[in-house]
Design a protein around this motif. Structure first.
Motif, PDB file in Angstrom:
ATOM      1  N   UNK A  34       0.808  -1.206   0.000  1.00  0.00           N
ATOM      2  CA  UNK A  34       0.000   0.000   0.000  1.00  0.00           C
ATOM      3  C   UNK A  34       0.852   1.273   0.000  1.00  0.00           C
ATOM      4  N   UNK A  37       1.662   1.924  -3.489  1.00  0.00           N
ATOM      5  CA  UNK A  37       0.464   2.389  -4.205  1.00  0.00           C
ATOM      6  C   UNK A  37       0.259   3.885  -3.976  1.00  0.00           C
ATOM      7  N   UNK A  41       0.549   6.762  -6.903  1.00  0.00           N
ATOM      8  CA  UNK A  41      -0.630   7.545  -7.273  1.00  0.00           C
ATOM      9  C   UNK A  41      -0.461   9.019  -6.944  1.00  0.00           C
ATOM     10  N   UNK A  47      -2.425   7.428 -13.377  1.00  0.00           N
ATOM     11  CA  UNK A  47      -1.840   6.094 -13.270  1.00  0.00           C
ATOM     12  C   UNK A  47      -2.950   5.042 -13.280  1.00  0.00           C
ATOM     13  N   UNK A  48      -2.618   3.889 -13.881  1.00  0.00           N
ATOM     14  CA  UNK A  48      -3.634   2.831 -13.964  1.00  0.00           C
ATOM     15  C   UNK A  48      -3.516   1.861 -12.798  1.00  0.00           C
ATOM     16  N   UNK A  49      -2.764   2.253 -11.761  1.00  0.00           N
ATOM     17  CA  UNK A  49      -2.703   1.411 -10.571  1.00  0.00           C
ATOM     18  C   UNK A  49      -3.910   1.737  -9.700  1.00  0.00           C
ATOM     19  N   UNK A  50      -4.957   0.936  -9.819  1.00  0.00           N
ATOM     20  CA  UNK A  50      -6.190   1.256  -9.093  1.00  0.00           C
ATOM     21  C   UNK A  50      -6.231   0.604  -7.731  1.00  0.00           C
ATOM     22  N   UNK A  51      -5.526  -0.502  -7.573  1.00  0.00           N
ATOM     23  CA  UNK A  51      -5.650  -1.217  -6.310  1.00  0.00           C
ATOM     24  C   UNK A  51      -4.698  -2.392  -6.242  1.00  0.00           C
ATOM     25  N   UNK A  52      -4.971  -3.305  -5.347  1.00  0.00           N
ATOM     26  CA  UNK A  52      -4.046  -4.411  -5.079  1.00  0.00           C
ATOM     27  C   UNK A  52      -3.695  -5.215  -6.330  1.00  0.00           C
ATOM     28  N   UNK A  53      -4.697  -5.522  -7.157  1.00  0.00           N
ATOM     29  CA  UNK A  53      -4.475  -6.410  -8.289  1.00  0.00           C
ATOM     30  C   UNK A  53      -3.511  -5.833  -9.295  1.00  0.00           C
ATOM     31  N   UNK A  54      -3.808  -4.612  -9.739  1.00  0.00           N
ATOM     32  CA  UNK A  54      -2.958  -3.992 -10.749  1.00  0.00           C
ATOM     33  C   UNK A  54      -1.556  -3.778 -10.186  1.00  0.00           C
ATOM     34  N   UNK A  55      -1.499  -3.445  -8.903  1.00  0.00           N
ATOM     35  CA  UNK A  55      -0.193  -3.250  -8.271  1.00  0.00           C
ATOM     36  C   UNK A  55       0.587  -4.559  -8.270  1.00  0.00           C
ATOM     37  N   UNK A  56      -0.099  -5.616  -7.910  1.00  0.00           N
ATOM     38  CA  UNK A  56       0.570  -6.908  -7.823  1.00  0.00           C
ATOM     39  C   UNK A  56       1.167  -7.297  -9.159  1.00  0.00           C
ATOM     40  N   UNK A  57       0.405  -7.072 -10.216  1.00  0.00           N
ATOM     41  CA  UNK A  57       0.890  -7.468 -11.546  1.00  0.00           C
ATOM     42  C   UNK A  57       2.135  -6.674 -11.924  1.00  0.00           C
TER      43      UNK A  57
ATOM     44  N   UNK B  29      -2.563  -9.455  -1.952  1.00  0.00           N
ATOM     45  CA  UNK B  29      -3.700  -8.621  -2.371  1.00  0.00           C
ATOM     46  C   UNK B  29      -4.506  -8.189  -1.155  1.00  0.00           C
ATOM     47  N   UNK B  58     -10.146  -2.152 -10.294  1.00  0.00           N
ATOM     48  CA  UNK B  58      -8.877  -2.855 -10.193  1.00  0.00           C
ATOM     49  C   UNK B  58      -9.072  -4.346 -10.412  1.00  0.00           C
ATOM     50  N   UNK B  62      -7.542  -6.337 -13.540  1.00  0.00           N
ATOM     51  CA  UNK B  62      -6.607  -7.416 -13.241  1.00  0.00           C
ATOM     52  C   UNK B  62      -7.111  -8.724 -13.836  1.00  0.00           C
TER      53      UNK B  62
END
Lengths: 118, 906
Positions: A34, A37, A41, A47-57, B29, B58, B62
């Motif tokens: 976080x 993140x 942001x 930025x297309x980092x919206x949350x956990x998923x996009x960040x993880x990738x 996550x 997100x 994803x």
């Protein structure tokens, strides 16, 4: 630790703005997801980092590129279960190289004078 | 520690991600989610909402990205080569080629689908381009939500009620109402002829503060100011279009003075309105050449009931229209008290009348959005409803076509899914096929409408032309294409889903030997289509019949060649009430009659022809109520109204009125039901000032061609009973001009000015003054007629398609029947009966729906009963007949089947 070769660094340039922001955020030390993140942001507009998923990738991609690694802060730390991420030596080198590249670009841009109308 | 419900929800939502990814990433996550949630909680409800929106986005992103990623890595591992994206594109192209080849292979189906959809969406594009600005776009003013109309719905029995607000009230509200920042008035349209400028300018009179109130700015010159109200010249703001056209954007005109043709009035143009400026008056939604400063807009009115155009007000910030309404009610209540306790307020009799009118018809504050086109709105919604119904029928039709096609493809799809095509892929291809059909037809429809635009424009009523947008408008294209796209997804996707989820083994085993006498699946769709179609066609035919009826209806006067003049008989701009002087009215008439081309002219307090009846009284006698109208001599001759018995008023009866009266036919019938109309001559009628002898009976006059006649009593213009209602400043003159001649208004003005110093205030052809749906009834009848025809056509195509595909599917069964001894006519009957069943059921449902909808339709039609059983029956009959014809062709083909060929082939 092995010193990263110049070719290794060069092949990873230029770095995407979002990835660059992640590397920059980790420059001061390991951060949890976080924390990254928030830092990204706050600095990368749109930025297309919206949350956990996009960040993880994104982190997974950087990990595969060997720019960052997972780390444990050790049993002594307060939030010991939380996964933190830190820069690898290669990551730090790439961050420096990309920074220098951007600085050169910036120099060029500021040196340019506006075209005069004849 | 218990995880929060949000975290539990998030964990559950994670299941939409591919399993391997979830297993690998879940811990991290959830960890990040927890931290982000803590952060969001500190930011209250908005922060939390934002957090969830972002989280869901997100997850979706994803999910999509990770799926694609996995597919790509699987492909790489399997040695397919190429990146996942590239493979994707190749697959897409392959599908596209497959679809195009399929469409080309069945040109009948493709053509039918495209043409019907093009028709369906084409009428919508054409109509939406005309009404979009009226119904959907934001008003072109600053902060339009704070603008309100202050309306006074006075004449409520006309289809288009007047909304003008008495000036007394406008002034009262402007000076006293706290709810309003400002109140402006305006909207009375007039034509002004200016020397050297060719055809007359169409101007609207407005108060000096209108532009400022609306938040509009002049683009050149300056706006009106309060000081301008004392100017000796008339001041004008030109529309930008006129400025460019007539003056080539020259700034010099601001320093010039213009003279009115044949008059003493001088004009100065002080500025230019912004492009497309719309005067917010319900009576004048059209585009104008400019606005004219009304100098006495807020002056103490001498005639309180004098109608004053529209009033627009800007609410103070935070005030709602209903709060403003409450304040208006209080203020008007106080005004009424003053009026009733002080009879000398302005004029004892006039004032009481004014107070009565205010009491009977309250003043309402409505948001400008619903006030601006308020008179036209219901009618416009009717048209929009009709074309929307056409679109619905077109969509159902498309679904029917795709369903019929899908059924003929069941085997094909079954084989493909047996070979491993996923259900999603089959549905996707079908949807893509529908999308291509719909989008290509939509593009075609736009092209057609754009091409036809120029030739269509003159057919559209003028008031609509002014607000129409060009058909190739970006917003319209986006809206119509997205609607078409959605329709395609439903119309193509649903049948494909059915086909794809069909029992593969069953279909492959059954081979071609489908047996069954009923249409499967498509039947109820066909029923829906029939129901919509009946509703549409019946509604449209009733409306069209109504319009056609109006065309041939006798309003009691001859519209063509009839002009309506308003002539002042005092000095034009003095505010002193004049006295209607018989000799002056007579002199004015003499001048009018002397004009070349004029066949007859007659004076009246107001003209009962055209839009609205101005000044009149009511009379009541023997249980009958009717209009009482002051008229001059040769009035009916000018109107072209037949005199059934007796005679018109004579000149001397106007100068020194004896106790005489003229009755309309219906009034005579009401008063003496047992006498023939002509025998009413010589009878007597009691009025307020005595008992009057009837000298003539004339045909009924209707202010609108379709209205029911109102019993009318005509008195000499100068009769004492008429003193209140005859305007004290001007006289209305009905002028009949010989066919093919035009009234030379300039010359007439010059004559009047020379002799009396009086002005022609307004001149218009009565035909132009008819309300919107009586203007060009022919165009509108054609509009509704074609809507009905398109509906029928669509139903026929849908029916044909379903019947034809059904026959194709049942070839084996029909072959068996034929070989067992069924005759050709048996087969024909079988096929037609199968197709008719849903149509008959649907038509019945449609009739019930129409019956119910008739209550709304009746508001628009006054010539015909909206529940006319003959129309209903005929429409149902026509639809069933269409169904028979549409099913006939495939039925004949089925009857001609050679059983030996069919049976051997399978």
């Amino acid at each position: 630790m092995q010193r990263p070769s110049a070719a290794d660094v060069e092949s990873r340039l230029p770095v995407r703005p979002v990835a660059f922001a992640v590397l920059a955020a980790l420059a001061e030390g390991p951060l949890p997801g976080f924390g990254i993140l928030e830092a990204v942001n706050a600095t990368v507009p749109g930025s297309r980092l919206f949350g956990p998923g996009t960040l993880y990738r994104l982190l997974r991609e950087l990990r595969q590129e060997r720019l960052i690694a997972r780390t444990d802060l050790g049993p002594g730390s307060r939030d010991d279960r939380q996964v933190h991420h830190e820069l690898t030596a290669l990551g730090a080198a790439v961050l420096r190289a990309e920074g220098a590249r951007l600085r050169r670009t910036l120099d060029l841009a500021t040196r340019a004078r506006p075209a005069t109308v004849r | 520690l218990m995880p929060s419900w949000e975290e539990r929800l998030y964990r559950r939502l994670l299941s939409i991600l591919p399993a391997p990814f979830r297993r690998e990433a879940e811990h991290e996550l959830v960890e990040t989610f927890r931290a982000a949630r803590t952060w969001a909680l500190a930011r209250g409800m908005p922060g939390r909402l934002r957090f969830w929106v972002r989280t869901l986005l997100d997850l979706a992103l994803t999910g999509i990205a990770e799926r694609r990623h996995q597919r790509a890595s699987v492909a790489t591992r399997a040695g397919h080569g190429g990146s996942g994206r590239r493979r994707h594109v190749i697959e897409l192209f392959r599908d596209l080629r497959f679809i195009l080849r399929n469409l080309a292979r069945t040109p009948g189906f493709t053509g039918a689908a495209m043409v019907t959809f093009m028709l369906g969406i084409g009428v919508n594009i054409a109509v939406l381009s005309i009404v979009d600005r009226m119904l959907f776009r934001p008003l072109p003013y600053a902060e339009p939500d704070r603008l309100v109309h202050v309306q006074h719905r006075q004449v409520v029995d006309l289809p288009v009620p007047s909304t003008s607000l008495p000036r007394t009230v406008a002034t009262l509200l402007r000076d006293n109402a706290d709810a309003f920042e400002d109140v402006a008035v305006g909207g009375n349209g007039l034509r002004v002829e200016i020397e050297g400028l060719g055809p007359p300018l169409l101007l609207a009179e407005v108060s000096y503060n209108l532009l400022r109130l609306l938040g509009a700015r002049v683009v050149a010159g300056r706006d009106f100011t309060e000081e301008d109200t004392g100017s000796s010249d008339d001041l004008v703001l030109l529309s930008q279009e006129y400025w460019e056209r007539a003056f080539g954007r020259s700034a010099e005109i601001f320093t010039q003075t213009f003279r009115r043709s044949a008059g003493r009035q001088t004009y100065r143009i002080v500025g230019v309105l912004p492009r497309g400026f719309l005067v917010p008056a319900s009576s004048y939604p059209g585009r104008l050449d400019g606005v004219l400063l009304e100098q006495n807009a807020f002056a103490e009115p001498f005639e309180p009931a004098l109608s004053g155009g529209s009033a627009v007000a800007r609410l103070r910030g935070g005030i709602t229209p209903s709060e403003a309404q409450a304040e208006v009610d209080v203020l008007v209540g106080r005004l009424l008290e003053r009026a009733s306790t002080a009879p000398g307020f302005v004029d004892a009799r006039g004032d009481r009348r004014f107070a009565d009118v205010l009491r009977r018809h309250p003043i309402s504050v409505v948001p400008l959005r619903s006030g601006l086109f308020f008179a036209y709105r219901p009618y416009v919604w009717l048209i929009v409803g009709a074309v929307a119904a056409v679109f619905l029928v077109a969509c159902v039709n498309l679904t029917t076509l795709f369903l019929a096609r899908g059924r003929s493809r069941e085997r094909d799809a079954a084989i493909r899914s047996a070979l491993g095509a996923s259900r999603w892929r089959i549905v996707r291809i079908a949807i893509a096929e529908a999308v291509i059909v719909c989008l290509v037809s939509t593009a075609g429809a736009f092209a057609l409408v754009a091409l036809a635009h120029r030739s269509m424009t003159p057919l559209v009523p003028v008031w609509l032309q002014a607000v129409a947008v060009p058909p190739l408008d970006g917003r319209l294209i986006v809206v119509c294409s997205s609607v078409a796209f959605l329709a395609a997804i439903v119309a193509g996707g649903w049948p494909a889903y059915r086909t794809a989820s069909a029992d593969v083994i069953g279909i492959l085993q059954a081979h071609d030997r489908a047996v069954g006498s009923r249409l499967r699946g498509g039947g109820w769709l066909l029923g829906i289509e029939a129901a919509f179609c009946v509703l549409l066609v019946a509604g449209a035919s009733i409306t069209a019949r109504n319009l056609l009826g109006l065309l041939f209806k006798d309003p009691g006067y001859q519209v063509s060649g009839l002009h309506d003049l308003k002539i002042t008989h005092g000095s034009s701009r003095s505010n002193r009430p004049g006295v209607p002087l018989p000799h002056r009215v007579r002199g004015i008439l003499e001048e009018v009659r002397a004009m070349p081309g004029v066949e007859a002219a007659g004076a009246a307090a107001s003209l009962p022809a055209g839009r609205r009846l101005g000044s009149h009284e009511f009379w009541r006698s023997r249980g009958t109520t009717g209009l009482m109208l002051g008229i001059g001599s040769t009035f009916f001759q000018a109107l072209g109204t037949p005199v059934r018995a007796g005679r018109e008023f004579l000149d001397h009866e106007i100068d020194a009125p004896p106790l005489v009266a003229i009755l309309s036919e219906s009034a005579a019938r009401h008063l003496w039901p047992d006498l023939g109309g002509s025998e009413a001559v010589g009878q007597t009628v009691p009025t307020a000032d005595g008992v009057r002898t009837v000298v003539g009976v004339v045909a009924d006059l209707k202010s609108l061609p379709g209205e029911a006649p109102q019993p009318a009593l005509y008195l000499p213009l100068t009769a004492p009973e008429m003193a209140d209602s005859v305007p004290s400043l001007w006289v209305t003159v009905a002028v009949r001009v010989a066919p093919g001649r035009d009234l030379d208004i300039q010359a007439l003005n010059a004559r009047l000015d020379r002799r009396f110093g009086s002005d022609l205030v307004m001149a218009r052809a009565v035909a132009d003054a008819l309300p919107p749906f009586l203007q060009r009834p022919r165009f509108q009848a054609v509009l509704f007629g074609s809507v009905a025809v398109i509906g029928l056509l669509l139903a026929a195509v849908g029916l044909y398609a379903v019947a034809a595909f059904d026959v194709a599917r049942r070839r084996f069964e029909l072959g068996v029947r034929l070989s067992l001894g069924a005759t050709a006519s048996d087969i024909r009957r079988l096929v037609i009966r199968g197709a008719l069943r849903p149509v008959v059921a649907g038509s019945a449902a449609g009739l019930v729906a129409t019956w119910w909808a008739a209550q709304f339709l009746q508001a628009f039609v006054f010539e015909v009963d909206a529940r006319d059983p003959w129309t209903y029956g005929l429409v149902a009959l026509v639809l069933v007949a269409t169904a028979v014809v549409a099913a006939w062709i495939p039925a004949r083909r089925a009857a001609r089947t050679d059983p030996s060929v069919v049976l051997r082939a399978t």
